[in-house]
Design a protein around this motif. Structure first.
Motif, PDB file in Angstrom:
ATOM      1  N   ASN A 222       0.822  -1.211   0.000  1.00 27.42           N
ATOM      2  CA  ASN A 222       0.000   0.000   0.000  1.00 27.42           C
ATOM      3  C   ASN A 222       0.855   1.260   0.000  1.00 27.42           C
ATOM      4  O   ASN A 222       2.040   1.236   0.325  1.00 27.42           O
ATOM      5  N   THR A 223       0.221   2.340  -0.409  1.00 31.97           N
ATOM      6  CA  THR A 223       0.851   3.662  -0.382  1.00 31.97           C
ATOM      7  C   THR A 223      -0.081   4.611   0.351  1.00 31.97           C
ATOM      8  O   THR A 223      -1.294   4.397   0.406  1.00 31.97           O
ATOM      9  N   ILE A 224       0.494   5.672   0.918  1.00 31.84           N
ATOM     10  CA  ILE A 224      -0.299   6.682   1.616  1.00 31.84           C
ATOM     11  C   ILE A 224      -0.018   8.034   0.985  1.00 31.84           C
ATOM     12  O   ILE A 224       1.140   8.417   0.795  1.00 31.84           O
ATOM     13  N   THR A 225      -1.083   8.748   0.629  1.00 32.46           N
ATOM     14  CA  THR A 225      -0.988  10.049  -0.026  1.00 32.46           C
ATOM     15  C   THR A 225      -1.677  11.099   0.830  1.00 32.46           C
ATOM     16  O   THR A 225      -2.753  10.857   1.378  1.00 32.46           O
ATOM     17  N   THR A 226      -1.052  12.264   0.945  1.00 34.89           N
ATOM     18  CA  THR A 226      -1.668  13.386   1.656  1.00 34.89           C
ATOM     19  C   THR A 226      -1.660  14.612   0.758  1.00 34.89           C
ATOM     20  O   THR A 226      -0.941  14.661  -0.243  1.00 34.89           O
ATOM     21  N   PHE A 227      -2.447  15.621   1.124  1.00 37.80           N
ATOM     22  CA  PHE A 227      -2.440  16.875   0.387  1.00 37.80           C
ATOM     23  C   PHE A 227      -1.090  17.556   0.590  1.00 37.80           C
ATOM     24  O   PHE A 227      -0.637  17.730   1.723  1.00 37.80           O
ATOM     25  N   GLY A 228      -0.468  17.946  -0.499  1.00 36.28           N
ATOM     26  CA  GLY A 228       0.872  18.497  -0.418  1.00 36.28           C
ATOM     27  C   GLY A 228       0.931  19.924   0.090  1.00 36.28           C
ATOM     28  O   GLY A 228       1.923  20.360   0.641  1.00 36.28           O
ATOM     29  N   ALA A 229      -0.147  20.685  -0.087  1.00 33.03           N
ATOM     30  CA  ALA A 229      -0.132  22.096   0.318  1.00 33.03           C
ATOM     31  C   ALA A 229      -1.496  22.475   0.879  1.00 33.03           C
ATOM     32  O   ALA A 229      -2.175  23.357   0.367  1.00 33.03           O
ATOM     33  N   ALA A 230      -1.897  21.773   1.927  1.00 30.15           N
ATOM     34  CA  ALA A 230      -3.194  22.050   2.545  1.00 30.15           C
ATOM     35  C   ALA A 230      -3.076  23.231   3.507  1.00 30.15           C
ATOM     36  O   ALA A 230      -2.131  23.317   4.287  1.00 30.15           O
ATOM     37  N   PHE A 231      -4.050  24.134   3.433  1.00 31.29           N
ATOM     38  CA  PHE A 231      -4.095  25.265   4.364  1.00 31.29           C
ATOM     39  C   PHE A 231      -5.365  25.219   5.204  1.00 31.29           C
ATOM     40  O   PHE A 231      -5.771  26.214   5.780  1.00 31.29           O
ATOM     41  N   ASP A 232      -5.963  24.050   5.246  1.00 32.24           N
ATOM     42  CA  ASP A 232      -7.155  23.805   6.041  1.00 32.24           C
ATOM     43  C   ASP A 232      -6.860  22.602   6.930  1.00 32.24           C
ATOM     44  O   ASP A 232      -6.300  21.603   6.473  1.00 32.24           O
ATOM     45  N   VAL A 233      -7.215  22.705   8.213  1.00 32.85           N
ATOM     46  CA  VAL A 233      -6.888  21.640   9.163  1.00 32.85           C
ATOM     47  C   VAL A 233      -7.494  20.314   8.730  1.00 32.85           C
ATOM     48  O   VAL A 233      -6.843  19.262   8.773  1.00 32.85           O
ATOM     49  N   THR A 234      -8.742  20.342   8.291  1.00 33.26           N
ATOM     50  CA  THR A 234      -9.425  19.107   7.905  1.00 33.26           C
ATOM     51  C   THR A 234      -8.703  18.415   6.759  1.00 33.26           C
ATOM     52  O   THR A 234      -8.443  17.205   6.798  1.00 33.26           O
ATOM     53  N   LEU A 235      -8.346  19.163   5.723  1.00 31.22           N
ATOM     54  CA  LEU A 235      -7.656  18.578   4.577  1.00 31.22           C
ATOM     55  C   LEU A 235      -6.246  18.124   4.951  1.00 31.22           C
ATOM     56  O   LEU A 235      -5.756  17.109   4.456  1.00 31.22           O
ATOM     57  N   ASP A 236      -5.591  18.876   5.803  1.00 34.49           N
ATOM     58  CA  ASP A 236      -4.233  18.534   6.227  1.00 34.49           C
ATOM     59  C   ASP A 236      -4.192  17.177   6.921  1.00 34.49           C
ATOM     60  O   ASP A 236      -3.173  16.482   6.882  1.00 34.49           O
ATOM     61  N   GLU A 237      -5.320  16.789   7.540  1.00 32.33           N
ATOM     62  CA  GLU A 237      -5.350  15.566   8.331  1.00 32.33           C
ATOM     63  C   GLU A 237      -5.909  14.361   7.573  1.00 32.33           C
ATOM     64  O   GLU A 237      -6.022  13.275   8.133  1.00 32.33           O
ATOM     65  N   ILE A 238      -6.250  14.530   6.304  1.00 32.53           N
ATOM     66  CA  ILE A 238      -6.770  13.421   5.505  1.00 32.53           C
ATOM     67  C   ILE A 238      -5.611  12.700   4.816  1.00 32.53           C
ATOM     68  O   ILE A 238      -4.740  13.325   4.221  1.00 32.53           O
ATOM     69  N   ALA A 239      -5.611  11.380   4.916  1.00 34.35           N
ATOM     70  CA  ALA A 239      -4.629  10.551   4.215  1.00 34.35           C
ATOM     71  C   ALA A 239      -5.374   9.523   3.372  1.00 34.35           C
ATOM     72  O   ALA A 239      -6.355   8.927   3.830  1.00 34.35           O
ATOM     73  N   ILE A 240      -4.915   9.328   2.137  1.00 33.76           N
ATOM     74  CA  ILE A 240      -5.502   8.339   1.238  1.00 33.76           C
ATOM     75  C   ILE A 240      -4.593   7.123   1.208  1.00 33.76           C
ATOM     76  O   ILE A 240      -3.403   7.226   0.901  1.00 33.76           O
ATOM     77  N   GLU A 241      -5.155   5.973   1.529  1.00 31.81           N
ATOM     78  CA  GLU A 241      -4.394   4.732   1.544  1.00 31.81           C
ATOM     79  C   GLU A 241      -4.864   3.869   0.380  1.00 31.81           C
ATOM     80  O   GLU A 241      -6.034   3.495   0.315  1.00 31.81           O
TER      81      GLU A 241
END
Length: 277
Positions: A222-241
């Motif tokens: 598996n791989t984990i992806t996050t938003f590279g330039a999030a300026f919102d707390v909610t988006l910053d904390e989301i990870a896609i597996e």
């Protein structure tokens, strides 16, 4: 109260979590050791710009950056919106497209505490035989994977998976100071059936996840992806597996499931247990 703690105390805790001395933080941030000391002891109230410099060099999450700013008497810089906020529709639509575009292979999105937010239809292969109690929202993916009533009973290399996930969760809890993650780690340790989890094999390129499904032995990485330039707390904390087949048998099995008219996986899952496309 926890939220009333001085900014200097909070900053010092983050510095110690990162294993830095005041001198090392000073060198990295370009702020004098004297200023670092004055902030930590409460002799100086740091400006928002100074706190942001500290936060960047200490890799402090956006949620905690807001906390530092408020503790110093400033307004928070980063928005924190609930998932159902209309302003997040575009970003969350993009997340769902990534998940659905990964089919027929499993993919999911989790929050900072590994609670399931969204999943695609192929994710259903992990839910066979899982006890209903573990599927009540919020569904925690760490618990789902390692609980004896989760899909741990179908993992062919459970001890190897435990040996990778438990230290990772312990590091995350230590680095963030998150009490709930620490409690989750203690809970998962208690589910151990072996004397000790197997150490990760340094020869492995990625951790293999070997699971039984409908008589087939499947293997994923598996791989984990996050938003590279999030300026919102909610988006910053989301990870896609995203899970990928590690062999042809697994790929063929998943493609066959997708073609099988008798196998109708539910539509993609949302955080409140409802189904959505």
């Amino acid at each position: 109260m926890e939220q009333d703690r001085p900014v200097g105390v909070l900053l010092r805790e983050w510095r110690l979590r990162r294993g830095l001395s005041q001198l090392e933080l000073s060198v990295q941030s370009g702020i004098s050791t004297r200023h670092v000391s004055f902030v930590e002891t409460g002799r100086t109230v740091p400006s928002p710009a100074m706190l942001e410099r500290f936060a960047e060099h200490l890799s402090i999450p956006l949620r905690e950056r807001n906390r530092l700013l408020v503790a110093a008497g400033h307004a928070p810089s980063y928005r924190h919106r609930p998932l159902d906020d209309p302003d997040l529709d575009t970003a969350l639509t993009a997340v769902r497209r990534v998940l659905d575009g990964h089919e027929p292979y499993p993919a999911l999105a989790v929050d900072r505490r590994w609670n399931l937010l969204f999943a695609n239809a192929a994710f259903e292969i992990f839910l066979d035989g899982v006890h209903a109690d573990l599927l009540r929202p919020p569904i925690n993916m760490m618990r789902l994977g390692l609980h004896p009533k989760g899909f741990a009973s179908r993992l062919r290399n459970l001890n190897q998976v435990r040996g990778y996930l438990l230290p990772r969760l312990a590091r995350q809890a230590a680095q963030t100071g998150d009490f709930e993650l620490a409690s989750l780690h203690e809970e998962l340790i208690a589910y151990a059936t072996e004397s000790a989890p197997a150490a990760p094999d340094p020869a492995e390129v990625a951790l293999p996840i070997q699971i039984r499904h409908r008589g087939a032995s499947l293997c994923f990485f598996n791989t984990i992806t996050t938003f590279g330039a999030a300026f919102d707390v909610t988006l910053d904390e989301i990870a896609i597996e995203a899970y990928f087949p590690a062999d042809a048998v697994t790929a063929d099995h998943l493609h066959a499931l997708a073609r099988d008219t008798d196998y109708a996986p539910a539509p993609s899952m949302s955080c409140n247990g409802a189904r959505s496309r």
